[in-house]
Design a protein around this motif. Sequence first.
Motif: not given
Length: 190
Positions: A141-149, A154-158
């Motif tokens: 339940d804590r990993v979901g927001p971390d993955i979203h961030q 990653t999208n910003d770096v791309r």
Amino acid sequence: MELNPRALFDLARTTVETAVSVPGRVLDLLGAAEAVVRRADELVARTAQVLDETEALVGRAKAVTAAAEGVTIDASHIARTSRELTDTYAPIAQKAQPLAQRFVDELSPHEVDAAIQLVDQLPVLTKHLLDDVLPILTTLDRVGPDIHQLLEVTNDVRQAILGIPGFAFLRRRGEDKEDVDVVNSSVPQA
């Protein structure tokens, strides 16, 4: 009847013979009486022994009867319990019979071996599940927001990389190099 001397003599002699034979007869009679008494004593002793044995048999018969009553009570209890179990589980068994038959018909020896191996591994699987997997699952339940961030970064770096001048040229060159490497790796070396 007239008694002449000869008749009188015969009578006297018969009387004397009878009188003389009486003590012998009495002795014979006493011997016979003693034999009867001995036989009676033997019969009394044997009767007492038979009575003792009969009393012992009666005692054993009472014990056997008591034991038989206990067995009868136990058998009655077992029969009642069996009847209750049969009444309870017969409908379930009738419903499960087609499923069990299908399971048995379709189960192969290979699958039985695999199931046995799986059952043998259950203690190890249980330990890993409890010690390793479940603690990780509690943190999902804590990993979901971390993955979203992480995806946003990653999208910003791309996007930043795509914005670098000449990046498209470098990208095409890298793709061409990958194609040449794939072709060279598929050609056998001499």
